[in-house]
Design a protein around this motif. Structure first.
Motif, PDB file in Angstrom:
ATOM      1  N   TYR A 151      91.532-129.976  -3.897  1.00  0.00           N
ATOM      2  CA  TYR A 151      92.539-131.042  -3.920  1.00  0.00           C
ATOM      3  C   TYR A 151      93.953-130.470  -3.979  1.00  0.00           C
ATOM      4  CZ  TYR A 151      88.810-134.433  -4.779  1.00  0.00           C
ATOM      5  OH  TYR A 151      87.692-135.219  -4.671  1.00  0.00           O
ATOM      6  N   LEU A 152      94.126-129.394  -4.748  1.00  0.00           N
ATOM      7  CA  LEU A 152      95.445-128.790  -4.854  1.00  0.00           C
ATOM      8  C   LEU A 152      95.821-128.084  -3.557  1.00  0.00           C
ATOM      9  CD1 LEU A 152      95.262-127.395  -8.491  1.00  0.00           C
ATOM     10  CD2 LEU A 152      95.985-129.643  -7.689  1.00  0.00           C
ATOM     11  N   MET A 153      94.849-127.447  -2.936  1.00  0.00           N
ATOM     12  CA  MET A 153      95.101-126.824  -1.634  1.00  0.00           C
ATOM     13  C   MET A 153      95.505-127.881  -0.610  1.00  0.00           C
ATOM     14  SD  MET A 153      91.881-124.159  -1.632  1.00  0.00           S
ATOM     15  CE  MET A 153      92.184-123.429  -0.021  1.00  0.00           C
ATOM     16  N   LYS A 154      94.805-129.016  -0.613  1.00  0.00           N
ATOM     17  CA  LYS A 154      95.152-130.078   0.336  1.00  0.00           C
ATOM     18  C   LYS A 154      96.553-130.606   0.059  1.00  0.00           C
ATOM     19  CE  LYS A 154      93.661-134.455   2.350  1.00  0.00           C
ATOM     20  NZ  LYS A 154      92.599-135.478   2.455  1.00  0.00           N
ATOM     21  N   ALA A 155      96.887-130.789  -1.215  1.00  0.00           N
ATOM     22  CA  ALA A 155      98.229-131.274  -1.553  1.00  0.00           C
ATOM     23  C   ALA A 155      99.291-130.320  -1.020  1.00  0.00           C
ATOM     24  CB  ALA A 155      98.358-131.416  -3.071  1.00  0.00           C
ATOM     25  N   GLU A 156      99.107-129.023  -1.247  1.00  0.00           N
ATOM     26  CA  GLU A 156     100.081-128.040  -0.770  1.00  0.00           C
ATOM     27  C   GLU A 156     100.142-128.013   0.750  1.00  0.00           C
ATOM     28  OE1 GLU A 156     100.994-123.249  -0.703  1.00  0.00           O
ATOM     29  OE2 GLU A 156      99.365-124.006  -1.973  1.00  0.00           O
ATOM     30  N   LEU A 157      98.994-128.037   1.385  1.00  0.00           N
ATOM     31  CA  LEU A 157      98.964-127.952   2.849  1.00  0.00           C
ATOM     32  C   LEU A 157      99.603-129.175   3.493  1.00  0.00           C
ATOM     33  CD1 LEU A 157      95.404-126.420   3.142  1.00  0.00           C
ATOM     34  CD2 LEU A 157      97.541-125.291   3.789  1.00  0.00           C
ATOM     35  N   LEU A 158      99.374-130.348   2.914  1.00  0.00           N
ATOM     36  CA  LEU A 158     100.043-131.545   3.414  1.00  0.00           C
ATOM     37  C   LEU A 158     101.556-131.444   3.209  1.00  0.00           C
ATOM     38  CD1 LEU A 158      97.644-134.379   2.182  1.00  0.00           C
ATOM     39  CD2 LEU A 158      98.059-133.702   4.563  1.00  0.00           C
ATOM     40  N   ALA A 159     101.952-130.933   2.058  1.00  0.00           N
ATOM     41  CA  ALA A 159     103.375-130.811   1.763  1.00  0.00           C
ATOM     42  C   ALA A 159     104.064-129.839   2.708  1.00  0.00           C
ATOM     43  CB  ALA A 159     103.571-130.359   0.316  1.00  0.00           C
ATOM     44  N   ARG A 160     103.343-128.826   3.154  1.00  0.00           N
ATOM     45  CA  ARG A 160     103.947-127.822   4.030  1.00  0.00           C
ATOM     46  C   ARG A 160     103.878-128.224   5.502  1.00  0.00           C
ATOM     47  NH1 ARG A 160     105.390-123.470   1.099  1.00  0.00           N
ATOM     48  NH2 ARG A 160     104.272-123.009  -0.839  1.00  0.00           N
ATOM     49  N   THR A 161     102.840-128.946   5.898  1.00  0.00           N
ATOM     50  CA  THR A 161     102.711-129.325   7.312  1.00  0.00           C
ATOM     51  C   THR A 161     103.354-130.672   7.618  1.00  0.00           C
ATOM     52  OG1 THR A 161     100.517-130.284   6.872  1.00  0.00           O
ATOM     53  CG2 THR A 161     100.602-127.971   7.606  1.00  0.00           C
ATOM     54  N   ASN A 162     103.530-131.522   6.602  1.00  0.00           N
ATOM     55  CA  ASN A 162     104.162-132.828   6.796  1.00  0.00           C
ATOM     56  C   ASN A 162     105.055-133.119   5.590  1.00  0.00           C
ATOM     57  OD1 ASN A 162     104.856-135.366   7.686  1.00  0.00           O
ATOM     58  ND2 ASN A 162     102.868-136.307   7.199  1.00  0.00           N
ATOM     59  N   PRO A 163     106.163-132.374   5.462  1.00  0.00           N
ATOM     60  CA  PRO A 163     106.976-132.441   4.235  1.00  0.00           C
ATOM     61  C   PRO A 163     107.584-133.800   3.934  1.00  0.00           C
ATOM     62  CG  PRO A 163     108.087-131.173   5.968  1.00  0.00           C
ATOM     63  CD  PRO A 163     106.691-131.401   6.434  1.00  0.00           C
ATOM     64  N   SER A 164     107.661-134.678   4.911  1.00  0.00           N
ATOM     65  CA  SER A 164     108.266-135.988   4.647  1.00  0.00           C
ATOM     66  C   SER A 164     107.316-136.932   3.910  1.00  0.00           C
ATOM     67  CB  SER A 164     108.704-136.635   5.957  1.00  0.00           C
ATOM     68  OG  SER A 164     107.592-136.881   6.806  1.00  0.00           O
ATOM     69  N   ASP A 165     106.018-136.649   3.957  1.00  0.00           N
ATOM     70  CA  ASP A 165     105.040-137.527   3.292  1.00  0.00           C
ATOM     71  C   ASP A 165     104.814-137.062   1.855  1.00  0.00           C
ATOM     72  OD1 ASP A 165     103.136-139.382   2.671  1.00  0.00           O
ATOM     73  OD2 ASP A 165     101.560-138.524   3.943  1.00  0.00           O
ATOM     74  N   ILE A 166     105.777-137.318   1.014  1.00  0.00           N
ATOM     75  CA  ILE A 166     105.726-136.843  -0.368  1.00  0.00           C
ATOM     76  C   ILE A 166     104.584-137.500  -1.141  1.00  0.00           C
ATOM     77  CG2 ILE A 166     106.994-136.823  -2.555  1.00  0.00           C
ATOM     78  CD1 ILE A 166     109.558-136.530  -0.856  1.00  0.00           C
ATOM     79  N   GLN A 167     104.447-138.786  -1.007  1.00  0.00           N
ATOM     80  CA  GLN A 167     103.427-139.488  -1.786  1.00  0.00           C
ATOM     81  C   GLN A 167     102.016-139.178  -1.299  1.00  0.00           C
ATOM     82  OE1 GLN A 167     104.272-140.911  -4.643  1.00  0.00           O
ATOM     83  NE2 GLN A 167     106.349-140.223  -4.074  1.00  0.00           N
ATOM     84  N   GLY A 168     101.876-138.897  -0.011  1.00  0.00           N
ATOM     85  CA  GLY A 168     100.562-138.542   0.509  1.00  0.00           C
ATOM     86  C   GLY A 168     100.053-137.251  -0.097  1.00  0.00           C
ATOM     87  N   ALA A 169     100.930-136.254  -0.224  1.00  0.00           N
ATOM     88  CA  ALA A 169     100.531-134.993  -0.843  1.00  0.00           C
ATOM     89  C   ALA A 169     100.300-135.160  -2.339  1.00  0.00           C
ATOM     90  CB  ALA A 169     101.603-133.934  -0.583  1.00  0.00           C
ATOM     91  N   LEU A 170     101.185-135.924  -2.998  1.00  0.00           N
ATOM     92  CA  LEU A 170     101.036-136.130  -4.442  1.00  0.00           C
ATOM     93  C   LEU A 170      99.746-136.856  -4.778  1.00  0.00           C
ATOM     94  CD1 LEU A 170     102.464-135.741  -7.184  1.00  0.00           C
ATOM     95  CD2 LEU A 170     103.466-138.014  -6.857  1.00  0.00           C
ATOM     96  N   ALA A 171      99.298-137.721  -3.879  1.00  0.00           N
ATOM     97  CA  ALA A 171      98.065-138.465  -4.116  1.00  0.00           C
ATOM     98  C   ALA A 171      96.868-137.537  -4.280  1.00  0.00           C
ATOM     99  CB  ALA A 171      97.817-139.443  -2.963  1.00  0.00           C
ATOM    100  N   CYS A 172      96.881-136.384  -3.611  1.00  0.00           N
ATOM    101  CA  CYS A 172      95.771-135.428  -3.741  1.00  0.00           C
ATOM    102  C   CYS A 172      95.721-134.847  -5.153  1.00  0.00           C
ATOM    103  CB  CYS A 172      95.919-134.309  -2.718  1.00  0.00           C
ATOM    104  SG  CYS A 172      95.865-134.849  -1.009  1.00  0.00           S
TER     105      CYS A 172
END
Length: 485
Positions: A368-389
């Motif tokens: 889950y933490l890896m997914k949060a980081e990867l989302l944050a790095r590949t789609n930095p504008s989706d803050i809440q999407g990464a935080l949800a992980c």
């Protein structure tokens, strides 16, 4: 007859003793096997692969020492001043560094013995080619994982592909005729490791317990490799792998709802995809605690951690499970301390010598933490999407109940929240907090500079020196890691 060369005792003509694990892999024979006569049928092939686990159990420097030393390098723990200061040199001949090197090649030799033996056995000796490849997948997963540790510890894993400072790669049982092996480039090192992990992803067995290698572990380490390496396209590929793992509900690898039970159960916890089993050391003087000095001893007498990390943990709902009162590990020392990292130390090697001192290269929570980081790095504008992980992982525990992370509105706040969660979740458990301290930035610099601002270092010190004995054994000189001569 044995030879001692390259800092490692290797059996002459490829003999590999397969250690008994009576409470674990009952198929493991109690005698020495050689590549010439050991593997003659499916059962002996299976025994040869099982024997690798017995070897791993004996490698006491491949558990908490690696993770503890990486936490020292990051600045979380000052247990070893040389490691904390990153002042290690070839001339220092650090005993633990040399022992980790020896343990890794000791284990790789066992992997190569099993792989060579299984590969050379006629397909007709197996019920199917798939059964043969399953055994090979298990053994190659092991070899790929240990070679990855070698690259992370002794190579310039942070360099580009053409860097000459990769691993010394061995894919044959060590004999006098093949010991003179040079270093691969960094790119070649990654290729060899990924070849093994990808083969395991296709052929290793599905996860059944943390006692065995599995295709899920191979995929998880593949994704972690990509995150640490961070070449073009690596983050996107790692995200794809992590999503596949999270979507896979066919195996038993999953979150535990009770965090206390996870630490108590160790290698029996369903949240751990692979752990170092030491259960058949129960009859020894120190029992299972004798297999991991860092967790069973050092965490008591060196209980102080970096203030930043400790305050994060103290303010988290998991603190009362992770920290608590424990007795000293010495028989003569009856003192207790109420701020011990009991999630790993447990009760120490006096009162709890047979507690499960397992190490966890990967827990399900880390996905889950890896997914949060990867989302944050590949789609930095989706803050809440990464935080949800992050919050999805926290919500799955019922002991303790954890509140969601809130108040995150900027990308930097998101990255700080993910980094903090890596540290609090995985503190002292594996190498992830070390690498995260290099990837994540604070005040415009990697977090490591905030964790130990008084230490002067460069990226050359992100790895350890190759042991002096290894270098001296080569008639064709191999290069030491720059700056560590």
């Amino acid at each position: 007859m044995k030879i001692k060369i390259l800092g490692l005792e290797l059996a002459m003509l490829g003999a590999v003793t397969l250690t008994s694990c009576d409470d674990f892999l009952t198929e493991t024979p109690k005698y020495s096997l050689t590549t010439d006569n050991a593997i003659r049928d499916y059962e002996s092939a299976k025994n040869a692969v099982n024997g690798i686990y017995g070897r791993y159990k004996d490698c006491s420097y491949l558990g908490g020492y690696i993770y503890g030393y990486m936490h020292c390098m990051a600045g979380f723990w000052e247990y070893n001043p040389t490691i904390y200061q990153m002042s290690y040199k070839e001339s220092g001949n650090d005993y633990v560094i040399n022992s980790v090197w020896q343990n890794c090649y000791y284990l790789i030799n066992a992997c190569n013995s099993a792989i060579q033996g299984v590969e050379s056995l006629d397909d007709a000796k197996f019920s199917s080619v798939a059964d043969k490849n399953t055994l090979l997948g298990e053994a190659r997963c092991f070899r790929g994982y240990i070679n990855l540790e070698l690259l992370w510890l002794f190579g310039h894993w942070f360099d580009k592909a053409d860097s000459p400072y990769g691993i010394i790669y061995r894919d044959q049982v060590s004999e006098l005729s093949n010991l003179q092996v040079g270093r691969l480039s960094v790119g070649e090192s990654y290729e060899k490791i990924l070849d093994d992990l990808k083969f395991a992803e296709e052929n290793a067995p599905n996860y059944s317990s943390a006692l065995y290698m599995s295709k899920q572990f191979a995929k998880a380490m593949h994704a972690k490799l990509l995150m640490v390496r961070n070449w073009d396209g690596d983050y996107a590929e790692a995200l794809k792998i992590v999503n596949e793992l999270l979507a896979d509900k066919t195996c038993g690898w999953k979150m535990e709802s009770d965090l206390a039970k996870l630490y108590q159960d160790g290698w029996n916890s369903a949240e751990n995809v692979f752990s170092r089993y030491v259960g058949d050391n129960e009859g020894g003087y120190y029992g299972m605690a004798g297999s991991d000095f860092i967790y069973a001893y050092a965490l008591y007498y060196d209980e102080e951690f970096n203030d930043i990390a400790y305050n994060w943990m103290k303010g988290d709902e998991r603190y009362d499970i992770c920290f608590g009162t424990a007795r000293a590990p010495e028989t003569w020392d009856t003192n207790t301390n109420d701020s011990i990292l009991v999630k790993l130390y447990h009760r120490g090697r006096f009162e709890g010598k047979n507690d499960m001192y397992a190490t966890y290269p990967m827990r399900y929570a880390e996905l889950y933490l890896m997914k949060a980081e990867l989302l944050a790095r590949t789609n930095p504008s989706d803050i809440q999407g990464a935080l949800a992980c992050v919050n999805e992982m926290r919500a799955q525990y019922t002991n303790p109940v954890m509140a969601p992370v809130t108040g995150v509105t900027t990308h930097q706040e998101l990255m700080d929240a993910i980094y903090k969660e890596y540290v609090v979740t995985l503190f002292m458990e594996n190498e992830t907090p070390w690498f995260a301290s290099l990837r994540f930035e604070h005040d415009g610099k990697p977090w490591i500079y905030s964790l130990k601002p008084e230490v002067n270092f460069s990226s050359d010190q992100y790895c350890w020196p190759i042991p002096e004995a290894e270098l001296k054994a080569h008639t064709d000189p191999i290069a030491q890691n720059p700056g560590l001569e």
